[in-house]
Design an enzyme around this catalytic site. Structure first.
Site, mmCIF file in Angstrom:
data_model
loop_
_atom_site.group_PDB
_atom_site.id
_atom_site.type_symbol
_atom_site.label_atom_id
_atom_site.label_comp_id
_atom_site.label_asym_id
_atom_site.label_seq_id
_atom_site.Cartn_x
_atom_site.Cartn_y
_atom_site.Cartn_z
ATOM 1 N N THR A 122 0.818 -1.216 0.000
ATOM 2 C CA THR A 122 0.000 0.000 0.000
ATOM 3 C C THR A 122 0.856 1.273 0.000
ATOM 4 O O THR A 122 1.992 1.265 0.507
ATOM 5 C CB THR A 122 -0.895 -0.013 1.264
ATOM 6 O OG1 THR A 122 -1.464 1.270 1.451
ATOM 7 C CG2 THR A 122 -0.113 -0.348 2.531
ATOM 8 N N ASP A 123 0.276 2.355 -0.505
ATOM 9 C CA ASP A 123 0.953 3.663 -0.460
ATOM 10 C C ASP A 123 1.149 4.138 0.977
ATOM 11 O O ASP A 123 1.978 5.018 1.244
ATOM 12 C CB ASP A 123 0.162 4.717 -1.253
ATOM 13 C CG ASP A 123 -1.290 4.887 -0.813
ATOM 14 O OD1 ASP A 123 -1.751 4.134 0.061
ATOM 15 O OD2 ASP A 123 -1.965 5.793 -1.358
ATOM 16 N N GLU A 124 0.377 3.549 1.908
ATOM 17 C CA GLU A 124 0.436 4.023 3.302
ATOM 18 C C GLU A 124 1.787 3.760 3.964
ATOM 19 O O GLU A 124 2.092 4.352 4.996
ATOM 20 C CB GLU A 124 -0.700 3.403 4.124
ATOM 21 C CG GLU A 124 -2.056 3.806 3.580
ATOM 22 C CD GLU A 124 -3.210 3.560 4.525
ATOM 23 O OE1 GLU A 124 -2.992 3.550 5.749
ATOM 24 O OE2 GLU A 124 -4.322 3.373 4.022
ATOM 25 N N TYR A 146 -1.520 -0.485 11.095
ATOM 26 C CA TYR A 146 -1.756 -1.117 9.777
ATOM 27 C C TYR A 146 -0.588 -0.853 8.839
ATOM 28 O O TYR A 146 0.025 -1.784 8.314
ATOM 29 C CB TYR A 146 -3.059 -0.601 9.158
ATOM 30 C CG TYR A 146 -3.184 -0.907 7.678
ATOM 31 C CD1 TYR A 146 -3.349 -2.218 7.230
ATOM 32 C CD2 TYR A 146 -3.109 0.107 6.710
ATOM 33 C CE1 TYR A 146 -3.446 -2.512 5.865
ATOM 34 C CE2 TYR A 146 -3.209 -0.182 5.343
ATOM 35 C CZ TYR A 146 -3.375 -1.483 4.926
ATOM 36 O OH TYR A 146 -3.463 -1.779 3.583
ATOM 37 N N LYS A 150 2.328 -3.396 7.201
ATOM 38 C CA LYS A 150 2.532 -3.615 5.763
ATOM 39 C C LYS A 150 3.981 -3.288 5.379
ATOM 40 O O LYS A 150 4.580 -3.962 4.543
ATOM 41 C CB LYS A 150 1.562 -2.749 4.946
ATOM 42 C CG LYS A 150 0.096 -3.107 5.103
ATOM 43 C CD LYS A 150 -0.282 -4.482 4.597
ATOM 44 C CE LYS A 150 -0.261 -4.598 3.102
ATOM 45 N NZ LYS A 150 -0.773 -5.916 2.631
HETATM 46 N N1 LIG Z 1 -8.335 -1.415 -0.159
HETATM 47 C C1 LIG Z 1 -7.363 -0.593 -0.542
HETATM 48 O O1 LIG Z 1 -7.624 0.571 -0.878
HETATM 49 C C2 LIG Z 1 -5.941 -1.086 -0.635
HETATM 50 C C3 LIG Z 1 -4.959 -0.251 -1.216
HETATM 51 C C4 LIG Z 1 -3.660 -0.728 -1.329
HETATM 52 C C5 LIG Z 1 -3.332 -1.990 -0.876
HETATM 53 N N2 LIG Z 1 -4.290 -2.773 -0.304
HETATM 54 C C6 LIG Z 1 -3.909 -4.118 0.144
HETATM 55 O O2 LIG Z 1 -4.652 -5.034 -0.664
HETATM 56 C C7 LIG Z 1 -4.941 -6.215 0.089
HETATM 57 C C8 LIG Z 1 -6.422 -6.499 0.052
HETATM 58 O O3 LIG Z 1 -7.129 -5.387 0.615
HETATM 59 P P1 LIG Z 1 -8.722 -5.389 0.680
HETATM 60 O O4 LIG Z 1 -9.146 -3.976 0.688
HETATM 61 O O5 LIG Z 1 -9.248 -6.321 -0.334
HETATM 62 O O6 LIG Z 1 -8.939 -5.992 2.137
HETATM 63 P P2 LIG Z 1 -10.184 -6.806 2.723
HETATM 64 O O7 LIG Z 1 -10.157 -6.559 4.178
HETATM 65 O O8 LIG Z 1 -11.426 -6.498 1.960
HETATM 66 O O9 LIG Z 1 -9.815 -8.322 2.436
HETATM 67 C C9 LIG Z 1 -8.798 -8.992 3.127
HETATM 68 C C10 LIG Z 1 -9.104 -10.477 3.100
HETATM 69 O O10 LIG Z 1 -8.025 -11.151 3.729
HETATM 70 C C11 LIG Z 1 -8.548 -12.144 4.580
HETATM 71 N N3 LIG Z 1 -7.565 -12.365 5.658
HETATM 72 C C12 LIG Z 1 -7.114 -11.464 6.558
HETATM 73 N N4 LIG Z 1 -6.224 -12.017 7.405
HETATM 74 C C13 LIG Z 1 -6.103 -13.311 6.996
HETATM 75 C C14 LIG Z 1 -5.323 -14.398 7.451
HETATM 76 N N5 LIG Z 1 -4.496 -14.284 8.502
HETATM 77 N N6 LIG Z 1 -5.424 -15.586 6.802
HETATM 78 C C15 LIG Z 1 -6.256 -15.710 5.717
HETATM 79 N N7 LIG Z 1 -7.026 -14.727 5.262
HETATM 80 C C16 LIG Z 1 -6.953 -13.531 5.892
HETATM 81 C C17 LIG Z 1 -9.864 -11.587 5.097
HETATM 82 O O11 LIG Z 1 -10.735 -12.614 5.554
HETATM 83 C C18 LIG Z 1 -10.382 -10.858 3.856
HETATM 84 O O12 LIG Z 1 -11.174 -11.703 3.055
HETATM 85 C C19 LIG Z 1 -4.407 -5.971 1.497
HETATM 86 O O13 LIG Z 1 -3.147 -6.599 1.588
HETATM 87 C C20 LIG Z 1 -4.251 -4.453 1.580
HETATM 88 O O14 LIG Z 1 -3.209 -4.105 2.451
HETATM 89 C C21 LIG Z 1 -5.592 -2.352 -0.168
#
Ligand SMILES: NC(=O)c1ccc[n+]([C@@H]2O[C@H](COP(=O)([O-])OP(=O)(O)OC[C@H]3O[C@@H](n4cnc5c(N)ncnc54)[C@H](O)[C@@H]3O)[C@@H](O)[C@H]2O)c1
Length: 332
Positions: A122-124, A146, A150
């Site tokens: 993530t950009d964060e 968080y 990451k």
């Molecule tokens: N949403 C954003 O804007 C964004 C931006 C940049 C990066 N990301 C990254 O993208 C990825 C997905 O983000 P998202 O928004 O889809 O999140 P989300 O919370 O919607 O989905 C995360 C999924 O991971 C599963 N999970 C969490 N911990 C787990 C574990 N220990 N074992 C197995 N499954 C597990 C959860 O059950 C969930 O289904 C993350 O790694 C996040 O850091 C998200």
């Protein structure tokens, strides 16, 4: 090509699975997800019967299970993470387990079975940037449990590339929006509150700036990266579309035909970063990737998607509607 997608019941993972299976029918996908908050099976109901898709309920910190699954695939895409900054403020421990120990567990299996991994970051990790944009070389400066979890995961991946020579790529993306996102995040939450005829709570002044990207543009970038990217490197992904939270909320209110002042300000999130900004010229120049979606059109499509999936909105409970979660202490 066989892929292990972790966290595929969540927002971005589910969009990635749907997109990949429809565009690349030769691909097979195993999805491991622990079914924690943020996940929902309805996200993937369309591929439930697809023979190229398999779901395994499990935690990425389970070494035996992860080992077994990694041995069966060519590449791991690690989407699994505790992803909600607010919850990382009330319950940081889960973030350390999933986002750091989970990545360590996967890396051990990748090393053992000589497989490839893409770590979705993530950009964060760069923290608040008041001027300019972070390139891939910028120093980490995370603000929340968080973002620091990451950043830690990224460092672990880097060390496995240097020490053990594993093939890994880190992708860093800005704020995603689109269908299938958990209702506690800004855009779905605004739609939910407006539909419930409740004013929208806005953290602080609402001036926090995020660079918004439509989820499908992010998924396309990941596909480009694993087809053409250089192993051992990292790629920033952004749409160059910086907007503050207040503007987003007002745009949604307009789409929904609500008054433009149908919101109120709450106390700000502790450690709230004012602006994230990524320089994505590397992926644009080297992999010829670019965004396909226009923000206003994609936002309207997203609002309509939630309205036509009212069953999801109905599932929202009092927890989802808590305006300041770190004060209420009601979250897991
Ligand atoms: N949403 C954003 O804007 C964004 C931006 C940049 C990066 N990301 C990254 O993208 C990825 C997905 O983000 P998202 O928004 O889809 O999140 P989300 O919370 O919607 O989905 C995360 C999924 O991971 C599963 N999970 C969490 N911990 C787990 C574990 N220990 N074992 C197995 N499954 C597990 C959860 O059950 C969930 O289904 C993350 O790694 C996040 O850091 C998200």
């Amino acid at each position: 090509m066989k892929l292990l997608v972790t966290g595929g019941l969540g927002f971005i993972g589910s969009n990635f699975i749907l997109d990949t299976l429809s565009r690349l029918p030769d691909y097979e996908i195993i999805n491991i997800d622990a079914e924690i908050e943020g996940s929902t099976h309805s996200n993937l109901k369309d591929v439930k019967k697809n023979k190229k898709y398999k779901f395994v309920k499990g935690n990425i910190t389970n070494q035996l299970l992860v080992d077994k699954l990694v041995s069966k695939v060519d590449l791991v895409l690690n989407f699994a993470a505790e992803s909600h900054v607010d919850r990382s403020i009330t319950s940081p421990k889960n973030f350390i387990k999933s986002n750091i120990m989970g990545v360590f567990t996967i890396l051990e299996s990748v090393r053992k079975h000589k497989k490839k991994i893409i770590q979705i970051s993530t950009d964060e990790v760069f923290g608040s940037i008041m001027k300019g944009s972070a390139t891939e070389e910028f120093a980490f400066n995370p603000s929340s449990p968080y973002s620091s979890s990451k950043a830690s995961a990224e460092l672990l991946v880097k060390s496995y590339v240097k020490t053990y020579g594993i093939e890994a790529i880190v992708t860093r993306c800005t704020n995603n929006f689109g269908p299938r996102q958990h209702l506690e995040k800004l855009i779905p939450r605004t739609i939910l509150f407006a539909q419930n005829d409740q004013k929208i709570p806005i953290y602080g002044s609402g001036k926090a700036i995020r660079d918004w990207i439509y989820v499908q543009d992010h998924c396309n970038a990941i596909l480009e990266i694993f087809e053409k990217g250089r192993w051992g490197e990292s790629y920033n992904i952004s749409a160059n579309n910086e907007i503050n939270n207040l503007t987003i909320v007002k745009k949604i209110l307009k789409i929904l035909g609500k008054p433009s002042d149908f919101f109120y300000h709450t106390e700000d999130r502790p450690g709230h970063d004012l602006r994230y900004s990524l320089d994505s010229s590397k992926i644009r120049k080297h992999l010829k990737w670019k965004t396909k979606f226009v923000f206003d059109d994609a936002l309207e499509h997203t609002v309509n998607w939630y309205l036509s999936n009212r069953n999801l909105l109905k599932k929202a409970n009092s927890k989802t509607l808590v305006p300041i979660p770190w004060k209420s202490g009601t979250r897991k």
